[in-house]
Design a protein around this motif. Structure first.
Motif, PDB file in Angstrom:
ATOM      1  N   UNK A  58      -3.704 -12.721  -3.061  1.00 32.36           N
ATOM      2  CA  UNK A  58      -2.559 -12.594  -3.533  1.00 32.36           C
ATOM      3  C   UNK A  58      -1.012 -12.552  -3.834  1.00 32.36           C
ATOM      4  N   UNK A  59      -0.772 -11.965  -2.716  1.00 29.83           N
ATOM      5  CA  UNK A  59       0.711 -11.371  -2.221  1.00 29.83           C
ATOM      6  C   UNK A  59       0.804 -12.380  -2.081  1.00 29.83           C
ATOM      7  N   UNK A  60       2.625 -12.354  -2.179  1.00 29.97           N
ATOM      8  CA  UNK A  60       3.076 -13.770  -2.514  1.00 29.97           C
ATOM      9  C   UNK A  60       3.912 -13.770  -0.888  1.00 29.97           C
ATOM     10  N   UNK A  61       3.911 -15.183  -0.518  1.00 29.24           N
ATOM     11  CA  UNK A  61       4.482 -15.643   1.197  1.00 29.24           C
ATOM     12  C   UNK A  61       5.389 -14.085   1.160  1.00 29.24           C
ATOM     13  N   UNK A  62       4.270 -14.343   2.680  1.00 26.79           N
ATOM     14  CA  UNK A  62       5.131 -13.212   3.536  1.00 26.79           C
ATOM     15  C   UNK A  62       6.357 -13.458   3.965  1.00 26.79           C
ATOM     16  N   UNK A  63       7.262 -12.335   4.527  1.00 25.15           N
ATOM     17  CA  UNK A  63       8.203 -12.966   5.426  1.00 25.15           C
ATOM     18  C   UNK A  63       8.596 -12.660   6.926  1.00 25.15           C
ATOM     19  N   UNK A  64       7.778 -13.933   6.929  1.00 29.54           N
ATOM     20  CA  UNK A  64       7.742 -13.523   8.802  1.00 29.54           C
ATOM     21  C   UNK A  64       9.005 -13.146   9.692  1.00 29.54           C
ATOM     22  N   UNK A  65       9.775 -14.043   9.326  1.00 28.74           N
ATOM     23  CA  UNK A  65      11.131 -13.840  10.300  1.00 28.74           C
ATOM     24  C   UNK A  65      11.289 -11.907   9.853  1.00 28.74           C
ATOM     25  N   UNK A 119       2.577  -4.515  -1.494  1.00 31.40           N
ATOM     26  CA  UNK A 119       2.775  -5.528  -2.447  1.00 31.40           C
ATOM     27  C   UNK A 119       3.699  -4.910  -3.161  1.00 31.40           C
ATOM     28  N   UNK A 120       4.425  -3.809  -1.953  1.00 27.14           N
ATOM     29  CA  UNK A 120       6.149  -3.076  -2.211  1.00 27.14           C
ATOM     30  C   UNK A 120       5.515  -1.764  -3.809  1.00 27.14           C
ATOM     31  N   UNK A 121       6.412  -2.630  -4.056  1.00 26.96           N
ATOM     32  CA  UNK A 121       6.701  -1.307  -5.010  1.00 26.96           C
ATOM     33  C   UNK A 121       6.227  -1.640  -6.117  1.00 26.96           C
TER      34      UNK A 121
END
Length: 287
Positions: free
Chosen positions: A61-68, A94-96
């Motif tokens: 359920x994480x947001x789309x990954x920052x693949x760049x 998931x970050x903070x």
């Protein structure tokens, strides 16, 4: 051990902090990761690993990954590590986040990306033990490669205390599933069989390549039917009537030569498959 770290858009020193104390990957294990072998300065099968990383993130359920950003980190650590790199780990959390299991609203989420390169020492054979805990094939995390690894830490600790390098787990229905960080192959009846994904095992990258490359080479290697490999098949291995091998990104294919403290023979087909994988890896670093 020389470790090269990239996070927050730049290389970091080994003692430099890279996570906030409220990062959700730290507080609740809300993250996904991949580990790749590094061959000739390149991450082996990176395309497949990134695809699985994305699949794990979607499942969690994480947001789309920052693949760049991920690829930027991969390039940076491999260039900095040079010939010292033998393995690469990509972690995205998931970050903070809040102190509990809930996440911030999607617009407020800021994933954390950490990429690490380090030396690796591969095994040529493995020693395994059975442990009393099970893989829950009905878990929402089944088949996902997440940072929620506590069960594996405990099981591998049991194996290490027994002088082994891997612990084997059944699923809740009493079927052979996987190791803590490896897929399992059983050599029996002239075939090499790996448990069905229905047992909750991870869809390993090396597992998939073994199945694909063996089929192309005409070797009798396949995924078993869901109930074809019961937990009791390991009794056949101990008795010398079957063989066992483990696969993983760093171990590649390692025949098991000891199970529960009993020496067992490395299967001929397992050794053939190991040689095949090593040859194919040399031909194509991103299959």
């Amino acid at each position: 051990m020389v470790t090269t770290i990239w996070a927050g858009g730049r290389l970091r020193g080994p003692d430099e902090p890279v996570l906030t104390a409220v990062d959700h990957g730290l507080t609740v294990g809300d993250g996904v990761f991949e580990t790749c072998a590094v061959v000739d300065g390149r991450a082996f099968a990176l395309t497949r690993h990134l695809a699985r990383l994305q699949a794990s993130a979607r499942g969690l359920g994480l947001p789309p990954l920052p693949l760049d950003e991920v690829r930027e980190g991969v390039d940076a650590v491999l260039a900095a590590a040079g010939s010292d790199a033998g393995r690469l780990r990509i972690t995205v959390t998931g970050g903070p986040g809040p102190m509990g299991s809930g996440r911030f609203a999607p617009a407020e989420q800021r994933p954390t990306v950490v990429v690490v390169a380090a030396p690796a020492s591969g095994l040529r054979t493995s020693r395994a033990v059975r442990v009393p805990w099970v893989r829950n094939e009905r878990s929402p995390l089944a088949g996902l490669k997440t940072t929620s690894y506590g069960e594996n830490v405990v099981a591998l600790g049991r194996a290490t205390a027994a002088g082994a390098d891997e612990a084997l787990l059944a699923d809740t229905r009493g079927r052979l599933s996987e190791g803590t960080g490896s897929n399992v192959f059983v050599e029996t009846g002239g075939e090499l069989l790996t448990p069905s994904l229905e047992t909750g095992c991870l869809a390993g990258i090396t597992r998939a390549l073994v199945l694909e490359w063996s089929a192309q080479a005409g070797l009798p290697v396949r995924e078993a039917a869901p109930d074809e490999l019961p937990w009791a098949v390991l009794d056949e291995v101990v008795a010398g009537r079957a063989g066992l091998a483990l696969t993983g990104s760093i171990r590649n294919v390692t025949p098991v030569v000891e199970l529960d403290g009993t020496p067992v023979a490395a299967g001929e087909l397992s050794q053939q498959v190991r040689a095949l994988v090593e040859a194919r890896m040399a031909d194509d670093l991103d299959p």
